[in-house]
Design an enzyme around this catalytic site. Structure first.
Site, PDB file in Angstrom:
ATOM      1  CG  ASP A 146     -16.915   5.069   3.342  1.00  0.00           C
ATOM      2  OD1 ASP A 146     -16.209   4.231   3.946  1.00  0.00           O
ATOM      3  OD2 ASP A 146     -17.914   5.598   3.848  1.00  0.00           O
ATOM      4  CG  ASP A 147     -12.836   1.982   4.015  1.00  0.00           C
ATOM      5  OD1 ASP A 147     -11.641   2.296   3.895  1.00  0.00           O
ATOM      6  OD2 ASP A 147     -13.484   2.199   5.061  1.00  0.00           O
ATOM      7  CG  ASP A 195     -11.214  -1.401   0.798  1.00  0.00           C
ATOM      8  OD1 ASP A 195     -10.726  -0.980   1.860  1.00  0.00           O
ATOM      9  OD2 ASP A 195     -10.697  -1.192  -0.313  1.00  0.00           O
ATOM     10  CG  ASP A 217      -6.330  -2.211  -2.507  1.00  0.00           C
ATOM     11  OD1 ASP A 217      -5.152  -2.155  -2.934  1.00  0.00           O
ATOM     12  OD2 ASP A 217      -6.749  -1.504  -1.593  1.00  0.00           O
ATOM     13  N   GLY A 226     -10.832 -13.089 -13.904  1.00  0.00           N
ATOM     14  CA  GLY A 226      -9.951 -11.956 -13.693  1.00  0.00           C
ATOM     15  C   GLY A 226      -9.333 -11.470 -14.984  1.00  0.00           C
ATOM     16  CG  HIS A 227      -7.610  -8.104 -17.571  1.00  0.00           C
ATOM     17  ND1 HIS A 227      -7.848  -8.620 -18.821  1.00  0.00           N
ATOM     18  CD2 HIS A 227      -6.809  -7.023 -17.758  1.00  0.00           C
ATOM     19  CE1 HIS A 227      -7.230  -7.886 -19.725  1.00  0.00           C
ATOM     20  NE2 HIS A 227      -6.588  -6.916 -19.109  1.00  0.00           N
ATOM     21  CB  SER A 228      -3.240 -11.598 -16.229  1.00  0.00           C
ATOM     22  OG  SER A 228      -3.513 -12.453 -17.334  1.00  0.00           O
ATOM     23  CB  CYS A 258      -0.941  -0.006   1.205  1.00  0.00           C
ATOM     24  SG  CYS A 258      -2.319  -1.153   1.011  1.00  0.00           S
ATOM     25  CE  LYS A 272      -4.720   3.697  -0.971  1.00  0.00           C
ATOM     26  NZ  LYS A 272      -5.730   3.484   0.080  1.00  0.00           N
TER      27      LYS A 272
END
Length: 352
Positions: free
Chosen positions: A48-49, A89, A66, A136-138, A16, A19
């Site tokens: 917010d989260d 989150d 994230d 997902g995606h890669s 993190c 970020k």
């Protein structure tokens, strides 16, 4: 690329700490118009989260994403931490994750075994959360990155935001601090395997366990402490609630006493300076050591939940958290009180 490559050496920032700073992010989003929708209960304009969209009177969809560069050298551990952090989150909103999508970037020459282990770490944590990874995606990238897009559900009448705190609420933090300093030291080969193991164990602990306990008490506001640091996330809670936070720094738990030794040596992530630049003017820290202050502004990858709970329920909630092995490091860090918010540059946090 060999299987024993040190993943953290492939990234400029860890976890993190990568970020975008809260202040810079606010500038980037300031001119973007938010679409009006009565069912959008929480959008990106709320700081917010996660986003929350009402589906029925009893069900709302919680959405978050994230991902970040390696925070650990072991690929399985890295994947598990990244997934734990992404799931957090949803828990901060009081929700339960249900499905997740992998988000991944890897160098073309990265070993297939390393990629597999990263994904396996993520899968194991998602299954521990009672959810499923459904795709997902890669892409290829010179710097590895991994995380999740997560969807969950919450009852809109029972969801938490970071802006619902009330005067006289007690603030409880469910994990010890210090991840930002320890992982920075690890990148510089200044940390023992045992010390890093303590940090990794904390980062791999799901906030599911804290969430499952706190929903039984009179909780008014929640946020998870991650890249913006304890000070940055607490500031968002204070500003959203229009309240002042009084924090007793000696009550806060830390992963190691070495955190302060390393901070005094300047072993601090770049994110600390971004967080301090953004939030420092709102924080009164007279009498607090510089190293303590620095640590409180450090990014906390996959940190704990910061819970604002009614005074009468605080000790009961704390006892329940401390009785659970996954949340045993929970501690009371301060309380909220009324604040004069007519001055936009008012002090929102007092360290004492």
């Amino acid at each position: 690329m060999s299987n024993d490559v040190k993943l953290t050496k492939l990234a400029d920032c860890a976890g993190c700490g990568a970020k975008v700073g809260a202040g810079e992010l606010a500038k980037l989003l300031s001119d973007i118009k938010v679409h009006e929708d009565p069912n959008l209960l929480v959008g990106f304009d709320k700081a917010d989260d996660a986003a929350v969209y009402k589906v029925t009177d009893e069900i709302a969809l919680v959405e978050t994403i994230d991902f970040f560069p390696p925070i650990a050298d072991d690929p399985y551990t890295y994947g598990a931490i990244a997934a734990t952090n992404a799931l957090s989150d949803v828990y901060a909103m009081g929700g339960e994750p249900k499905v997740a999508l992998n988000v991944m970037a890897v160098p073309e020459d990265m070993s297939s075994h390393v990629v597999y282990e990263i994904l396996r770490g993520g899968y194991d944590k998602v299954y521990e959360a009672g959810a499923n990874i459904v795709g997902g995606h890669s892409i290829y990238d010179n710097e590895p990155k991994y995380g999740l897009a997560v969807s969950g559900f919450v009852n809109p009448k029972k969801m938490y935001t970071n802006s619902g705190a009330r005067a006289d609420d007690v603030l409880i933090l469910t994990k010890a601090l210090g991840v930002g300093v320890l992982t920075t030291a690890a990148k510089a080969d200044m940390l023992s395997i045992e010390e890093m193991s303590v940090a990794e164990a904390s980062m791999m602990t799901l906030n599911r366990y804290a969430r499952d306990i706190m929903v039984n008490y009179d909780v008014h506001a929640v946020t998870d402490v991650t890249g913006f640091s304890l000070m940055g996330h607490l500031l968002e809670m204070c500003q959203g609630s229009g309240l002042l936070a009084k924090i007793t720094v000696n009550n806060i738990k830390f992963l190691s006493t070495r955190v302060f030794e390393l901070a005094r040596l300047g072993i601090l992530p770049a994110g600390m300076y971004r967080n301090r630049h953004y939030a420092e003017k709102y924080v009164q820290a007279e009498g607090v050591s510089r190293e303590m202050s620095d640590v409180l502004f450090c990014p906390e990858t996959s940190g704990g939940l910061l819970i604002s709970v009614a005074h009468d329920d605080a000790q009961h909630l704390l006892a329940a958290l401390q009785a659970n092995e996954h949340t045993a490091n929970s501690c009371v860090v301060g309380y909220m009180e009324k604040q004069d918010i007519r001055n936009k540059d008012a002090t929102y946090i007092v360290l004492q």
